[in-house]
Design an enzyme around this catalytic site. Sequence first.
Site, PDB file in Angstrom:
ATOM      1  CD  GLU A 523      34.569 -23.123 -99.244  1.00 34.84           C
ATOM      2  OE1 GLU A 523      34.239 -22.044 -98.916  1.00 34.84           O
ATOM      3  OE2 GLU A 523      35.305 -22.832-100.542  1.00 34.84           O
ATOM      4  CG  HIS A 590      46.183 -23.556-103.651  1.00 36.96           C
ATOM      5  ND1 HIS A 590      46.383 -22.207-103.835  1.00 36.96           N
ATOM      6  CD2 HIS A 590      44.987 -23.818-103.992  1.00 36.96           C
ATOM      7  CE1 HIS A 590      45.053 -21.644-103.988  1.00 36.96           C
ATOM      8  NE2 HIS A 590      44.534 -22.570-104.527  1.00 36.96           N
TER       9      HIS A 590
END
Length: 801
Positions: A523, A590
Amino acid sequence: MTGTETKQSLSYKDFRAEVLNDYKIAITSRECSLLGRREVLTGKAKFGIFGDGKEVPQLAMAKAFKNGDFRSGYYRDQTFMMAIGQLTLQQFFAGLYGHPDLEEEPMSGGRQMGGHFATHSLDEDGNWKNLTLQKNSSSDISPTAGQMPRLLGLAQASKIYRNVTGINNKTNFSINGNEIAWGTIGNASTSEGLFFETINAAGVLQVPMIISVWDDDYGISVHARHQTTKENISEILKGFQRENDTNGYEIITVKGWDYAELVSSYERAARIAREEHVPILMHIYQLTQPQGHSTSGSHERYKNSDRLSWESEYDCIAQMKKWMIENNIAIEEDLNAIDHQAKADVLDAKKAAWAAYVAPLKEEQAQLIAVLNNVAAQSPNKVFIEKNIAELTAIREPMRKDLLITARKTLRLIIKENAKSALSHWIKTYTEKIQPKYSSHLFSKSDKNIFSVAEQAADYGDVAEEADGRMIIRNNFDALFAKHPEMLIFGEDVGNIGDVNQGLEGMQEKYGENRVSDAGIREATILGQGIGMAMRGLRPIAEIQYLDYLLYALQIMSDDLATLHYRTAGRQKAPLIIRTRGHRLEGIWHSGSPMGMIVNAVRGIHVLVPRNMVKAAGFYNALMETDEPALVIECLNGYRLKEKMPVNLGEFKTPIGVVETVKEGKDITLVSYGSTLRVVEQATKELLEIGIDAEVIDIQSLLPFDVNSDIVKSVAKTNRLLVIDEDVPGGGSAYILQQIIDVQDAYKYLDSKPDTLSAKAHRPAYGTDGDYFSKPSAEDIFEKVYAIMHEAKPAEFPELY
Ligand SMILES: Cc1ncc(C[n+]2csc(CCOP(=O)(O)OP(=O)(O)O)c2C)c(N)n1
Ligand SMILES: [Mg+2]
């Protein structure tokens, strides 16, 4: 003399002159370091970190550095900046003093400590200059290895310009992708994860990146044996060496004091990178630190006498001098004369920089003293004011802080006197004039800033078709790709399958692998690709697969992207869009919604939280017209929900910084955003059934926040406020409440305690019940609102429990 001989002797003359000039730059730079340290030790400057001991390799790198190229480096590179003509001696000292005017201190207008270099990509109106006509340096940051992710993007831009059809191959940013991105990093900083992540990614991407490791065996006091396996970065990276049938790197190692070898190695490296778009690692070892790490300590504490005497013998300038004499390029007297001249030049530059730094301060001091004398003449508190004047006058080289302390403390002495107005006027106008020197340009001031984009409503045509949210996003991206040839998107699973929710389905097939691409799981460097490419005129969208994994990129967002425009006082920008998806879905990783952490870490980036896909698409459409960076968080649970499909895809725009009242009401104002807004809307319907009429406001944009102050208008009507958010208690809700109560002054209108409803303090548990017991539910919202109404009107709304 034959023609050839003439040519040869001429070229030898040129060669000799060039070497002597290089020597002059090196010795002048060294003198700057020596004198710079003294300026700190005598108190004129606060902190110094210099490039002594690293001069010679930087001369070699500068020779191979061409117009259009970019540097992404760190604080040792003053010699390089001088050699490419982007740092004068006076500017060097202006940086050391922190001169807050860009004309004097072009690197950052005094915002960064010396040794943090930059060139200007933008003119004073924030418009791009032609970067192919100048030598460019992206603006340095202090976190070690923080320059690496951006370096990857700067290099990748060349690859995009060379390979993507539809973008002119001759632009203000590139000529056929011939530009190299040059990185520099200290040996110890290669221990950082960002270094390894970038190295691997550049090997995969095969981009024209040359990373030089300045290896002096130390990172402050910590020796290489604690930093690097085998104490040798090129040795352990050998597996990256390209072979006949593989991708990879060219790895080149050179002793940092060997001028001739350095010059030819950098030439060779540049040829390979520029022509073949192959990344190169230059391990430049046996470098030294003549004065230790920085002005905050002395290296005698951690280097033994053997090391110190080796360092003085192998000092790169001493070795260059020796080489010049041995090879009859110069005699000692010539070089001594250069040394002598360098000392004089640096001293002059230092004096000029100091004079330029103190001149306005002294002028401002005199102006304030004049105002204070006038005030004193009229004041019964004359003696006290005169004491203040005397103290201020005694300061020979005042700071602005000294002036304001005196002025503000004197104002208190005359609080009830008529003379006060002259002094308060001076303080106000002075602060208005000076404050921007330290605070301007957090955001774009150009004519492409976010406020320049007008709202454009989604048009649904005559027969509105309903579609899954992900189709709206996808069709809208399709329209944007067609409209903006310089737009590209990349991230994990973005290319082949068109993102994990198929919001880009078919886009790679249609627009090619350079514009819609898969990235490794990394990322921070996905973010860096975006920053670097945006700094070179492309319009990247960096996709972070889930909001929960933004943390890996958050450091670079916070330290690099968010500060870029500010730390260059408006002379560099990176209009990067970061796309991610988040808020509630399933499980600890999540379902997070760490909005408080994000909005507080990234001031300088806009943070947009659309409640559905039309709103999200409208933000992308708006952002593509602006020159500012933004994070867009799509609702993870919204891709399969039906929405009406607009017909003006790529065109409709969600205004940035503007809230939307999604339901009018009179009893209480409910403020929320993103996925939670749908839950709020559900609760609101149920509240209406028992006679509580709530007004619901979708914030839409956390940064900037409600620029029209619409929320307080609602509170003025309902007199009650509840903020609902799915971050931890005191996270996003605390920020929202601060904006409404503190900035918008809503407390004036409140008849009930302003309240918040947030998630539990722990991460959200998995599954339907995990969500129900972790995040605010419709029942939680109903009951919280009911409790507020019960407190206000107990007869009408009796206690529920
Ligand atoms: C992330 C981070 N951690 C720590 C520091 C403090 N720090 C500044 S320079 C430095 C040493 C860097 O050594 P090296 O990379 O070898 O560069 P050199 O100064 O030796 O040229 C450290 C630890 C920092 N700036 N950033
Ligand atoms: Mg080091």
